[in-house]
Design an enzyme around this catalytic site. Structure first.
Site, short mmCIF file in Angstrom:
data_model
loop_
_atom_site.label_atom_id
_atom_site.label_comp_id
_atom_site.label_asym_id
_atom_site.label_seq_id
_atom_site.Cartn_x
_atom_site.Cartn_y
_atom_site.Cartn_z
N LYS A 49 0.60 -1.18 0.01
CA LYS A 49 0.13 0.10 -0.22
C LYS A 49 0.75 1.06 -0.01
CE LYS A 49 -1.31 0.21 4.75
NZ LYS A 49 -2.26 0.18 6.00
N HIS A 83 7.00 -2.71 23.97
CA HIS A 83 8.46 -2.72 24.05
C HIS A 83 9.07 -1.74 25.15
CE1 HIS A 83 12.70 -2.45 22.90
NE2 HIS A 83 12.58 -3.36 22.04
N GLU A 127 19.48 -10.95 23.30
CA GLU A 127 18.22 -10.07 23.99
C GLU A 127 17.46 -10.93 25.14
OE1 GLU A 127 16.25 -8.03 20.71
OE2 GLU A 127 17.56 -8.91 19.25
N GLU A 139 3.36 -11.17 10.82
CA GLU A 139 2.84 -10.54 12.06
C GLU A 139 1.18 -10.65 12.03
OE1 GLU A 139 4.82 -7.01 13.56
OE2 GLU A 139 3.08 -6.66 14.97
N HIS A 181 4.37 -2.45 20.42
CA HIS A 181 5.42 -2.74 19.34
C HIS A 181 4.81 -4.00 18.62
CE1 HIS A 181 9.57 -3.23 18.20
NE2 HIS A 181 9.46 -4.47 18.77
P1 FAD Z 1 5.35 -6.17 7.56
O1 FAD Z 1 7.02 -5.89 7.66
O2 FAD Z 1 4.85 -4.92 8.60
O3 FAD Z 1 4.88 -5.75 6.13
C1 FAD Z 1 3.62 -5.55 5.94
C2 FAD Z 1 3.42 -5.32 4.31
O4 FAD Z 1 2.02 -5.08 4.26
C3 FAD Z 1 3.83 -3.84 4.31
O5 FAD Z 1 4.37 -3.76 3.19
C4 FAD Z 1 2.50 -2.85 4.32
O6 FAD Z 1 2.85 -1.93 3.17
C5 FAD Z 1 1.61 -4.14 3.53
N1 FAD Z 1 0.06 -3.67 3.85
C6 FAD Z 1 -0.39 -3.70 4.88
N2 FAD Z 1 -1.87 -3.37 4.72
C7 FAD Z 1 -1.95 -3.46 3.48
C8 FAD Z 1 -3.14 -3.24 2.33
N3 FAD Z 1 -4.50 -2.88 2.93
N4 FAD Z 1 -2.78 -3.33 1.02
C9 FAD Z 1 -1.36 -3.50 0.70
N5 FAD Z 1 -0.52 -3.45 1.44
C10 FAD Z 1 -0.80 -3.80 2.53
N6 FAD Z 1 11.13 -8.35 14.98
C11 FAD Z 1 12.25 -9.07 15.11
O7 FAD Z 1 12.35 -10.48 14.87
N7 FAD Z 1 13.47 -8.60 15.31
C12 FAD Z 1 13.86 -7.24 15.51
O8 FAD Z 1 14.57 -6.82 15.55
C13 FAD Z 1 12.55 -6.39 15.22
N8 FAD Z 1 12.73 -4.99 15.52
C14 FAD Z 1 11.51 -4.54 15.16
C15 FAD Z 1 11.88 -2.92 15.43
C16 FAD Z 1 10.55 -2.12 15.05
C17 FAD Z 1 10.67 -0.54 15.12
C18 FAD Z 1 9.22 -2.61 14.77
C19 FAD Z 1 8.14 -2.08 14.56
C20 FAD Z 1 9.13 -4.14 14.81
C21 FAD Z 1 10.25 -4.95 15.07
N9 FAD Z 1 10.14 -6.38 14.90
C22 FAD Z 1 11.36 -7.26 14.99
C23 FAD Z 1 8.92 -6.74 14.66
C24 FAD Z 1 9.08 -7.25 12.91
O9 FAD Z 1 9.67 -6.37 12.56
C25 FAD Z 1 7.57 -7.52 12.56
O10 FAD Z 1 7.03 -8.21 13.37
C26 FAD Z 1 7.78 -8.35 11.23
O11 FAD Z 1 8.89 -7.48 10.35
C27 FAD Z 1 6.38 -8.47 10.47
O12 FAD Z 1 6.81 -8.78 9.22
P2 FAD Z 1 5.58 -8.78 8.08
O13 FAD Z 1 6.11 -9.36 6.77
O14 FAD Z 1 4.64 -9.57 8.56
O15 FAD Z 1 4.93 -7.35 8.15
C1 SIN Z 2 14.57 -4.79 19.22
O1 SIN Z 2 15.68 -4.50 18.31
O2 SIN Z 2 14.63 -4.47 20.57
C2 SIN Z 2 13.29 -5.23 18.76
C3 SIN Z 2 13.56 -6.85 18.63
C4 SIN Z 2 12.27 -7.32 18.60
O3 SIN Z 2 11.00 -6.70 18.55
O4 SIN Z 2 12.02 -8.54 18.17
#
Ligand code: FAD
Ligand code: SIN
Length: 521
Positions: free
Chosen positions: A34, A229, A112, A362, A338
């Site tokens: 999106k 977090h 961690e 997620e 978080h």
């Molecule tokens: P995302 O990476 O969030 O991707 C979701 C995608 O869906 C995006 O491209 C978005 O634009 C798209 N989307 C959503 N709704 C729509 C729609 N209606 N139409 C079209 N597209 C849509 N986890 C770890 O394991 N290690 C870490 O170090 C860590 N650090 C983190 C730090 C931060 C700041 C945050 C916020 C999270 C962190 N996490 C970490 C958690 C982890 O990043 C996420 O849980 C993981 O990246 C989720 O991946 P995903 O592919 O499920 O979703």
């Molecule tokens: C962090 O770097 O503290 C985020 C790690 C996570 O959410 O798994």
């Protein structure tokens, strides 16, 4: 407009891109996202990706740590799969030239909270960006894959047998709606923590996947387990995001103190700063409330400045932009929403309760995190279960739907520009969730929270009746729905467990059960 593809992927984070990369040799793949291709929670991950990669580690040890952090609610089979398949897949990911940090000829591994071994592979403190860019490059050069940015998916299409057979999407640039038919749909829409006023999540994390799966009839599970977090930078916002100070900083020796210098974590848990996240976030919440503080301090003075700058260059640089030199000063921190442990219920192959609809990352609920996710297990979960979903999706019998059999959209949608009127409703929703569904909850407050969300829904409907569409209106509708599902789930759990703490029910019940909600009940 109408399009057809074999595999339709919604979302371009870790889960969506890995799935697309894997299925690309088996048919035509269309990825819709999106915003810009890299905008995702994945892009902001700092700490890294956990897997038993070290010589002193094993999948069994990783399993034990994950299960211990999960407070009795982890699905053992799901955890087994994740810890066993994780190391091989992280090695494959590394092979895409991600640029993980190394020491000599092996990966540098971080530690961690809740991990008893160093097992977190990372690219300094910008792991997510490195993974995101590496995967986009791989997907863009894979055969058969098309990636459309700025395509907002509104809803899932189902056929008369209840199978998922595509999506309705909106192209923000042309202003056109498109029905896209597919043999298989993968939901990889990420998190939902933008429903909270204070969150580390970027603006995309509005729970669209959970909301559209629910509207299509899918089961969702454990949405009450929201992970806060412990350490986001106090008083700093980037794009509405609270800036995260990685848990890896505590892994390298960061100590939490009250502003007058007291180290308080040993009073709460023997593992002190590296206790499970739920414990650390609640301890900070308690210190803030009882001492009437605005923040607590993360003291980095035991870490040599050169190591801080090498291991956490992005955090150091960003804090500097907010006027803070973390090699010399402690960092003021507060908790922020978080991660969503709950999501669309899936089996061990990413299958949801709707045929031909898969979910990973997620937005999905595999059960691996139980009642409290172990740090850096979410990128791993996204990778492992997107991979398994790809295996299942490429071997299942599926055909393109006949258009006649697809349930038609009941209303014609009319698009309008996103309006500023929405912003005050969005703020009210986010404040309501922060106040009534936060780190510590009470039954009466949660009931009040639901009532407030119902009022906001009425206001939204009065302003914009159902057929009026803009991405912002849809996101708000999705957030109101997801906020209500979080509260419903939380109200139905009559105990405290892991991330879920309710004042009236402080004890943990002997039997651990998932909260599964179905729109059909
Ligand atoms: P995302 O990476 O969030 O991707 C979701 C995608 O869906 C995006 O491209 C978005 O634009 C798209 N989307 C959503 N709704 C729509 C729609 N209606 N139409 C079209 N597209 C849509 N986890 C770890 O394991 N290690 C870490 O170090 C860590 N650090 C983190 C730090 C931060 C700041 C945050 C916020 C999270 C962190 N996490 C970490 C958690 C982890 O990043 C996420 O849980 C993981 O990246 C989720 O991946 P995903 O592919 O499920 O979703
Ligand atoms: C962090 O770097 O503290 C985020 C790690 C996570 O959410 O798994």
């Amino acid at each position: 407009m109408r399009l057809e593809t074999d595999f339709l992927v919604v979302g371009s984070g870790m889960a969506g891109l890995w799935f697309a990369y894997r299925v690309s040799r088996h048919g035509k793949v269309l990825v819709l996202t999106k915003k810009d291709d890299s905008e995702s929670n994945t892009n902001y991950a700092q700490g890294g990706i956990a897997a038993a990669l070290g010589s002193d580690d094993s999948p069994q040890q990783h399993l034990e740590d994950t299960v211990k952090a999960g407070y009795g609610l982890c699905d053992p089979d799901a955890v087994k799969v994740m810890v066993k398949e994780g190391p091989r897949l992280v090695r494959e990911l590394e092979g895409l030239d991600i640029g993980f940090s190394t020491e000599g000829d092996h990966l540098q591994l971080g530690i961690e909270g809740g991990h008893t071994r160093r097992r977190v592979a990372h690219a300094a403190d910008t792991t997510g960006q490195a993974v995101e860019w590496g995967l986009i490059k791989a997907v863009r050069s894979a055969p058969n894959v098309t990636l459309y940015e700025h395509h907002f998916v509104i809803d899932l299409l189902t056929d008369e047998g209840g199978c998922c057979c595509g999506v309705l999407s909106f192209d923000r640039e042309s202003g056109k709606f498109t029905e896209i038919h597919a043999k298989v749909v993968m939901l990889a829409t990420g998190g939902l923590c933008r429903v909270y006023e204070h969150t580390t999540n970027p603006p995309i994390a509005t729970g669209d996947g959970v909301a559209m799966a629910w509207r299509a009839g899918a089961k969702v599970a454990d949405l009450e387990f929201i992970q806060f977090h412990p350490t986001s930078l106090f008083g700093a916002r980037i794009d509405g995001r609270a800036f995260l100070i990685s848990e890896a900083v505590r892994g390298e020796g960061g100590i939490l103190r009250t502003p007058d210098g007291e180290r308080f974590m040993p009073r709460y848990h023997p593992d002190a700063e590296l206790a499970p996240r739920s414990v650390v976030a609640r301890a900070i919440y308690n210190e803030l409330r009882t001492r009437r503080l605005d923040y607590v301090l993360l003291d980095l003075s035991s870490i040599p400045p050169a190591h801080i700058l090498k291991r956490f260059p992005m955090i150091a640089d960003t804090c500097k932009r907010f006027g803070l030199d973390i090699t010399r000063e402690p960092v003021p921190v507060v908790p922020a929403a978080h991660y969503s442990v709950g999501g669309v219920r899936t089996d061990l192959w990413g299958k949801t309760s709707i045929p031909c609809l898969y979910a990973a990352g997620e937005c999905a609920h595999t059960g691996v995190h139980g009642a409290n996710r172990l740090a850096s297990n979410s990128l791993l979960e996204a990778l492992v279960f997107a991979d398994r979903a790809a295996q299942a999706a490429t071997t299942q019998e599926a055909s393109l739907p006949s258009s006649k059999k697809i349930n038609p959209f009941e209303r014609q949608l009319r698009s309008i520009e996103d309006s500023s009127l929405l912003n005050s409703l969005i703020s009210s929703l986010r404040q309501t969730m922060w106040r009534f569904a936060g780190i510590v909850k009470s039954m009466s407050q949660m009931e009040q929270g639901r009532a407030k969300l119902a009022e906001l829904s009425h206001e939204l409907e009065a302003l914009y009746p159902e057929g009026i569409f803009s991405p912002g209106i849809r996101e708000l509708r999705n957030m109101l729905l997801v906020g209500d599902l979080i509260l419903r789930s939380a109200l139905s759990r009559k105990e405290s467990r892991g991330l879920h703490y309710v004042e009236e029910y402080p004890d943990t019940l002997p039997e651990a059960v998932h909260t599964v909600l179905s729109p059909k009940d």
